[in-house]
Each structure stands twice: as structure tokens, then as C-alpha cells.
Design an enzyme around this catalytic site. Structure first.
Site, PDB file in Angstrom:
ATOM      1  N   ASP A  18       0.760  -1.429  -0.021  1.00  0.00           N
ATOM      2  CA  ASP A  18      -0.004  -0.093  -0.129  1.00  0.00           C
ATOM      3  C   ASP A  18       0.777   1.177  -0.168  1.00  0.00           C
ATOM      4  O   ASP A  18       0.774   2.112  -0.661  1.00  0.00           O
ATOM      5  CB  ASP A  18      -0.795  -0.023   1.245  1.00  0.00           C
ATOM      6  CG  ASP A  18      -1.859  -1.133   1.257  1.00  0.00           C
ATOM      7  OD1 ASP A  18      -2.192  -1.459  -0.003  1.00  0.00           O
ATOM      8  OD2 ASP A  18      -2.295  -1.628   2.365  1.00  0.00           O
ATOM      9  N   ARG A  98      -0.600   0.297  16.816  1.00  0.00           N
ATOM     10  CA  ARG A  98      -0.981   1.530  15.864  1.00  0.00           C
ATOM     11  C   ARG A  98      -0.880   2.858  16.568  1.00  0.00           C
ATOM     12  O   ARG A  98      -0.694   4.011  16.038  1.00  0.00           O
ATOM     13  CB  ARG A  98      -2.402   1.007  15.235  1.00  0.00           C
ATOM     14  CG  ARG A  98      -2.541   0.084  14.229  1.00  0.00           C
ATOM     15  CD  ARG A  98      -1.520   0.419  13.162  1.00  0.00           C
ATOM     16  NE  ARG A  98      -1.651  -0.882  12.043  1.00  0.00           N
ATOM     17  CZ  ARG A  98      -0.401  -1.429  11.664  1.00  0.00           C
ATOM     18  NH1 ARG A  98       0.701  -1.530  12.306  1.00  0.00           N
ATOM     19  NH2 ARG A  98      -0.604  -2.281  10.809  1.00  0.00           N
ATOM     20  N   ASP A 127      -7.398  -0.608  11.222  1.00  0.00           N
ATOM     21  CA  ASP A 127      -6.423   0.213  11.446  1.00  0.00           C
ATOM     22  C   ASP A 127      -6.751   1.515  11.091  1.00  0.00           C
ATOM     23  O   ASP A 127      -6.074   2.455  11.629  1.00  0.00           O
ATOM     24  CB  ASP A 127      -5.033  -0.336  10.701  1.00  0.00           C
ATOM     25  CG  ASP A 127      -4.788  -1.404  11.308  1.00  0.00           C
ATOM     26  OD1 ASP A 127      -4.608  -1.750  12.613  1.00  0.00           O
ATOM     27  OD2 ASP A 127      -3.665  -2.255  10.783  1.00  0.00           O
TER      28      ASP A 127
END
Length: 406
Positions: A18, A98, A127
Site C-alpha cells: 500500500d 497502531r 487500523d
């Protein structure tokens, strides 16, 4: 409606599929400067070469923020103290990491005078929530860019083709693109054949932190973990910091087939997803800590803590670290941990963790009181009056029922 333009964007950068293409996508669509930021939460060699790759693919600057110590002390240790487990299985490996990464993104964005922060999370995952709630908590004035919600790419295959058309190097291909997340605490695997719950995971192909129980040694491994106020501080009598202790337990646990979880979980966004998690050291620490609490926390506190642990696991999974409720619950947890001190001995054997004895200077267990023999601090005749009072509502109800039947 005209698209908003930005001068400088901070990108949460992992070098994976990504984020590898997002640098180019941001520059093509916003004409902005892109600063790539990798949060080091223990990915190891996954961080190798990221600076060169980020700069070569269009980033103006690269940061690698060392988050490991804060990750352990501010996130992993509180989760252990709370015994926070999501849906009875998941030890929150990605959920714990995260928020600290997002916090570092904000710090660097403010330092660099960025207009926005960008992440590569999909619109189907958890996320995106974890990143964005943290960003809102520390920088509510910053815009957030989430390409997966707006770009024309619809699949990982589309992303790969996008990268290949722009000569962006990737470590994966269309046949081997498991979605993974690795940090000091765990390694997760999703996608491909795992998307069908009917398929048994191909563990020999998937596992990286350890082996299956079948391939573990044929003799047990004994270890002893020392806790101080609920925090693990030593392994086999050797004092260790949190990073080294977790690393050591990952190795020992992995070798013994510990901590392999296959589960279908309920995502925050409403769907069910299937994944395989490897958390060898974490599984050992949770077991040892829970065992020690059995002799160091009183009954009512221990039982109420079960409820708090479940609630805390849910809100941490949902990315709500920086909220008043989380702060309040963690304060309660810390209060319960003042007496969670001592040594826990465990026996590891082919995927199993068995208690092998524990001691604590703050133990509430009294061998004399619990013994079947006679003792001075427990008069067995006292139980008769206790049972009469405790059972009085049952007796009254039964007598009333008898009268009604006449």
C-alpha cells in the site's frame, strides 16, 4: 467540487504494497511534498532499505521513529496487567502498535509543518480507526488522507499493476501476497486461502516466529518469569528490560509451538475476518501473569477485573486508547497490580503451557486454612450458620411453593 491541495503530507510508511505506491499517488493527485515516516515497533529487517526506497520513489524525507520502548512500556505492559484479550483469543498485537505509531506521525507532522497525515489502511479494516482516533486526539486540526477510500484501485492486484507501471519495487507478487503485520509482540497473516474459513491454514508455509506443535521438541522446556507490580522483569532469574524479555520469550515460545491462533474475529467496521496470529512470547506472559493473580488478588477484585479486562480489550481493539474511559480503566488496573509480585514457573511442551509452581511475597493463599485438616483459623461449625443464612431465600421460596400446592 475542487479537490483540496496540500503542500506537505506525512505518510505512515512501511514499505509494503500500500504505502509503496501511495507516495507516487499523493504526488500525482495533490502535487505535494511527501515525508515518509516508519514507526519501529520491532519489525526487524522489514525496515532495512526503507529510506533508500522511500527517497527513490519520491519522498522528500524519511524518518524512522524508534517506538519500541514506548510500545512495550505504555501499551504491551498495560495490556498484560489487564489480561486484555479480544474475543477470547486475540492478544491485540496490531491494536497495541497502531496508536504509538500514529502519535509519532503527529509529532513529526507538527515538527515539519505538514498540512495532513496519510495512511494506507483500507476502508474495510480496523487500523484506519486506530490511526485516525489517535491523530484526532493529538492533532484535531490536521487533515487525514486515506487513499483506499478515494482512489480508483480496487484490489491488491490493482496495486501491484500500478506499482509495476511506475517501476516501484515490491517484495511480493500476485501469488504470494499474504497481508502481514509484524512487530515485537506478534505476526499476523491474512488473505489468500485464509479468507475461506473452511481451509486449514498451511502452517508450514505461513509460520515465521515458530513451528507447529508437531515439530516442537519431544521434551518440555521449563522457564521462570518474575513479576513486579504485574510487570515481567526477569526470565529465569536474569533481570531484563521489556524488549529483551519479549524477544527471548518469542524465541523460546516459538521453538515450542506456543501462541498460534486461528480465528474469525468481529472487526469494528462490522464484518468478520479470518486470520492467523503468532504471539509466542505474549501467550506465555499472559498465562504467567494470570496465574500469579490467582494467589495475589482477592476474590471480589479478581472477579470484577474480569469484566474490566473484557471492556478494556474491546476499546483497545477499537482504537480508543486516548480516551477518558481508557485512562480510568488503566488506573483501576494499576491499583490491582500492587500485590502482583513473585515468580511463576511454567512448563512448555508442544504448544501447551502448564503451570509448574509459583511463589509470591504477597500471596493470599494459606496452606493451613485451605487444608482439609484441623486448624485454628477456621471453625468448620461456622459454615452451618453461614449456609443457613446464605440459603434462606431458597428455603423461603421452597416453603411458599409448598403452601401454594396445598
Amino acid at each position: 467540487m475542487e479537490k483540496k491541495q496540500y503542500k506537505k503530507v506525512v505518510l505512515a510508511y512501511s514499505g509494503g504494497l500500500d504505502t509503496s505506491i501511495i507516495i507516487a499517488w499523493l504526488k500525482e493527485n495533490y502535487g505535494c511534498e511527501v515525508i515518509a515516516v516508519a514507526g519501529d515497533v520491532g519489525q526487524g529487517d522489514e525496515l532495512d532499505g526503507l529510506e533508500e526506497k522511500a527517497l527513490a520513489t519520491g519522498a522528500s524525507k524519511y524518518y524512522c521513529a524508534d517506538c519500541k520502548e514506548e510500545f512495550v512500556n505504555d501499551f504491551i505492559f498495560p495490556a498484560i496487567k489487564a489480561n486484555a484479550v479480544y474475543e477470547g483469543k486475540y492478544l491485540l498485537g496490531t491494536s497495541l502498535a497502531r496508536p504509538i505509531i500514529a502519535k509519532k506521525l503527529v509529532e513529526i507532522a507538527k515538527k515539519e509543518g505538514a498540512d495532513a497525515i496519510c495512511h494506507g489502511c483500507t476502508g474495510k479494516g480496523n487500523d484506519q480507526v486506530r490511526f485516525e482516533l489517535t491523530i484526532k486526539a493529538f492533532a484535531p486540526e490536521l487533515d487525514i488522507i486515506a487513499p483506499w477510500r478515494v482512489w480508483e484501485l480496487k484490489s491488491r492486484e490493482d496495486e501491484i499493476e500500478y506499482a509495476q507501471a511506475r517501476n516501484i519495487p515490491l517484495k511480493i507478487n500476485k501469488e504470494t501476497n499474504y497481508s502481514k503485520d509484524k512487530n515485537l509482540w506478534h505476526l499476523s497473516h491474512e488473505g489468500l486461502d485464509l479468507e475461506n474459513p473452511a481451509n486449514e491454514p498451511m502452517y508450514d508455509k505461513i509460520l515465521e516466529l515458530g513451528v507447529t506443535p508437531e515439530k516442537a521438541p519431544d521434551k518440555p522446556t521449563y522457564i521462570t518469569i518474575t513479576f513486579e507490580k504485574g510487570i515481567p522483569v526477569a526470565l529465569n532469574g536474569e533481570k531484563m528490560n521489556g524488549i529483551d524479555l519479549i524477544t527471548a520469550l518469542n524465541k523460546i515460545g516459538g521453538e515450542n509451538g506456543i501462541g498460534i491462533i486461528d480465528m474469525v474475529e468481529n472487526r469494528l467496521v462490522g464484518m468478520k475476518s479470518r486470520g492467523v496470529y503468532e504471539t509466542p512470547g505474549g501467550t506465555i506472559l499472559y498465562k504467567a501473569h494470570a496465574d500469579l493473580e490467582e494467589i495475589t488478588i482477592d476474590k471480589e477484585t479478581q472477579h470484577f477485573k474480569y469484566q474490566v479486562s473484557q471492556k478494556l480489550a474491546d476499546i483497545l481493539y477499537n482504537g480508543q486508547w486516548y480516551t477518558p474511559l481508557t485512562k480510568a480503566l488503566l488506573a483501576f488496573i494499576d491499583e490491582t497490580q500492587k500485590t502482583v509480585n513473585g515468580d511463576v514457573k511454567l512448563k512448555l511442551y508442544k504448544g501447551n503451557i502448564m503451570g509448574a509452581g509459583m511463589t509470591s511475597p504477597d500471596t493470599l493463599y494459606s496452606e493451613q486454612t485451605a487444608s482439609f485438616g484441623e486448624d485454628e483459623d477456621y471453625n468448620q461449625m461456622d459454615s452451618q450458620g453461614f449456609i443457613n443464612l446464605y440459603g434462606l431465600p431458597i428455603k423461603v421460596k421452597a416453603l411458599l411453593d409448598q403452601q401454594r400446592k396445598k
